[in-house]
Scaffold this motif. Structure first.
Motif, PDB file in Angstrom:
ATOM      1  N   LYS A   5      32.832  -1.373  47.843  1.00  0.00           N
ATOM      2  CA  LYS A   5      31.696  -2.243  48.162  1.00  0.00           C
ATOM      3  C   LYS A   5      30.534  -1.482  48.805  1.00  0.00           C
ATOM      4  O   LYS A   5      29.389  -1.625  48.378  1.00  0.00           O
ATOM      5  CB  LYS A   5      32.156  -3.379  49.073  1.00  0.00           C
ATOM      6  CG  LYS A   5      31.095  -4.405  49.342  1.00  0.00           C
ATOM      7  CD  LYS A   5      31.656  -5.575  50.126  1.00  0.00           C
ATOM      8  CE  LYS A   5      30.598  -6.633  50.310  1.00  0.00           C
ATOM      9  NZ  LYS A   5      31.123  -7.825  50.948  1.00  0.00           N
ATOM     10  N   ALA A   6      30.810  -0.668  49.805  1.00  0.00           N
ATOM     11  CA  ALA A   6      29.746   0.067  50.488  1.00  0.00           C
ATOM     12  C   ALA A   6      29.012   0.997  49.520  1.00  0.00           C
ATOM     13  O   ALA A   6      27.784   1.102  49.562  1.00  0.00           O
ATOM     14  CB  ALA A   6      30.309   0.856  51.658  1.00  0.00           C
ATOM     15  N   ARG A   7      29.739   1.634  48.645  1.00  0.00           N
ATOM     16  CA  ARG A   7      29.131   2.553  47.671  1.00  0.00           C
ATOM     17  C   ARG A   7      28.206   1.804  46.722  1.00  0.00           C
ATOM     18  O   ARG A   7      27.092   2.245  46.437  1.00  0.00           O
ATOM     19  CB  ARG A   7      30.231   3.269  46.889  1.00  0.00           C
ATOM     20  CG  ARG A   7      29.706   4.267  45.891  1.00  0.00           C
ATOM     21  CD  ARG A   7      30.858   5.105  45.327  1.00  0.00           C
ATOM     22  NE  ARG A   7      30.341   6.094  44.425  1.00  0.00           N
ATOM     23  CZ  ARG A   7      30.225   5.931  43.102  1.00  0.00           C
ATOM     24  NH1 ARG A   7      30.626   4.805  42.554  1.00  0.00           N
ATOM     25  NH2 ARG A   7      29.742   6.881  42.348  1.00  0.00           N
ATOM     26  N   LEU A   8      28.664   0.656  46.225  1.00  0.00           N
ATOM     27  CA  LEU A   8      27.843  -0.143  45.315  1.00  0.00           C
ATOM     28  C   LEU A   8      26.591  -0.666  46.015  1.00  0.00           C
ATOM     29  O   LEU A   8      25.502  -0.665  45.438  1.00  0.00           O
ATOM     30  CB  LEU A   8      28.667  -1.300  44.736  1.00  0.00           C
ATOM     31  CG  LEU A   8      29.765  -0.884  43.762  1.00  0.00           C
ATOM     32  CD1 LEU A   8      30.712  -2.055  43.508  1.00  0.00           C
ATOM     33  CD2 LEU A   8      29.175  -0.399  42.457  1.00  0.00           C
ATOM     34  N   LEU A   9      26.740  -1.099  47.250  1.00  0.00           N
ATOM     35  CA  LEU A   9      25.587  -1.600  48.003  1.00  0.00           C
ATOM     36  C   LEU A   9      24.540  -0.513  48.217  1.00  0.00           C
ATOM     37  O   LEU A   9      23.338  -0.766  48.083  1.00  0.00           O
ATOM     38  CB  LEU A   9      26.032  -2.180  49.344  1.00  0.00           C
ATOM     39  CG  LEU A   9      26.848  -3.467  49.279  1.00  0.00           C
ATOM     40  CD1 LEU A   9      27.385  -3.821  50.651  1.00  0.00           C
ATOM     41  CD2 LEU A   9      26.039  -4.612  48.713  1.00  0.00           C
TER      42      LEU A   9
END
Length: 70
Positions: free
Chosen positions: A22-26
Protein backbone atom coordinates in the motif's frame (compact mmCIF):
# COMPACT_ATOMS: atom_id res chain seq x y z
CA UNK A 1 -13.25 -4.56 -9.80
CA UNK A 2 -9.48 -4.84 -9.54
CA UNK A 3 -7.00 -2.89 -11.64
CA UNK A 4 -5.52 -6.18 -12.87
CA UNK A 5 -8.90 -7.00 -14.52
CA UNK A 6 -9.21 -3.77 -16.54
CA UNK A 7 -8.71 -4.11 -20.29
CA UNK A 8 -6.12 -1.94 -22.10
CA UNK A 9 -7.54 1.36 -23.32
CA UNK A 10 -10.03 1.75 -20.45
CA UNK A 11 -9.90 4.52 -17.89
CA UNK A 12 -10.99 3.90 -14.29
CA UNK A 13 -10.95 5.67 -10.92
CA UNK A 14 -9.17 4.22 -7.88
CA UNK A 15 -11.54 3.44 -5.00
CA UNK A 16 -9.01 2.03 -2.54
CA UNK A 17 -6.03 -0.21 -1.95
CA UNK A 18 -6.65 -3.49 -0.14
CA UNK A 19 -3.47 -4.70 1.56
CA UNK A 20 -0.21 -5.52 -0.15
CA UNK A 21 2.39 -2.83 -0.90
CA UNK A 22 0.00 0.00 0.00
CA UNK A 23 2.67 2.56 0.95
CA UNK A 24 4.59 1.90 -2.27
CA UNK A 25 1.49 2.34 -4.43
CA UNK A 26 0.52 5.53 -2.62
CA UNK A 27 3.97 7.08 -3.16
CA UNK A 28 3.72 6.29 -6.88
CA UNK A 29 0.48 8.30 -7.10
CA UNK A 30 -2.01 5.42 -7.09
CA UNK A 31 -4.28 7.01 -4.48
CA UNK A 32 -8.04 6.87 -3.92
CA UNK A 33 -9.73 9.18 -6.42
CA UNK A 34 -6.88 9.08 -8.95
CA UNK A 35 -7.81 8.43 -12.57
CA UNK A 36 -5.85 5.54 -14.09
CA UNK A 37 -5.72 4.49 -17.74
CA UNK A 38 -4.52 0.99 -18.58
CA UNK A 39 -2.17 1.51 -21.54
CA UNK A 40 -1.08 -2.05 -22.32
CA UNK A 41 -0.15 -5.45 -20.95
CA UNK A 42 2.87 -7.60 -21.58
CA UNK A 43 2.14 -10.67 -23.76
CA UNK A 44 1.84 -12.96 -20.73
CA UNK A 45 -0.19 -10.39 -18.75
CA UNK A 46 2.59 -9.22 -16.43
CA UNK A 47 3.52 -6.36 -16.06
CA UNK A 48 0.72 -3.90 -16.78
CA UNK A 49 1.52 -0.40 -18.03
CA UNK A 50 -0.78 2.31 -16.64
CA UNK A 51 -0.92 6.07 -16.91
CA UNK A 52 -1.61 7.93 -13.68
CA UNK A 53 -1.25 11.65 -12.93
CA UNK A 54 0.40 12.32 -16.30
CA UNK A 55 3.12 9.67 -16.21
CA UNK A 56 3.39 6.01 -17.16
CA UNK A 57 3.99 3.34 -14.59
CA UNK A 58 4.53 -0.41 -14.82
CA UNK A 59 2.86 -2.56 -12.16
CA UNK A 60 3.13 -6.27 -11.60
CA UNK A 61 -0.17 -8.10 -11.86
CA UNK A 62 0.17 -9.01 -8.18
CA UNK A 63 0.41 -5.30 -7.25
CA UNK A 64 -2.52 -4.36 -9.48
CA UNK A 65 -4.64 -7.03 -7.73
CA UNK A 66 -4.61 -4.90 -4.58
CA UNK A 67 -6.02 -1.78 -6.31
CA UNK A 68 -9.84 -1.54 -6.28
CA UNK A 69 -11.28 0.56 -9.12
CA UNK A 70 -14.65 1.60 -10.54
Amino acid sequence: MRLSEVEPGRTVRVVGIRGGPKARLLTMGVTPGAVVKVVKRAPLGDPIEVEVRGYKLSLRKEEADYVEVE
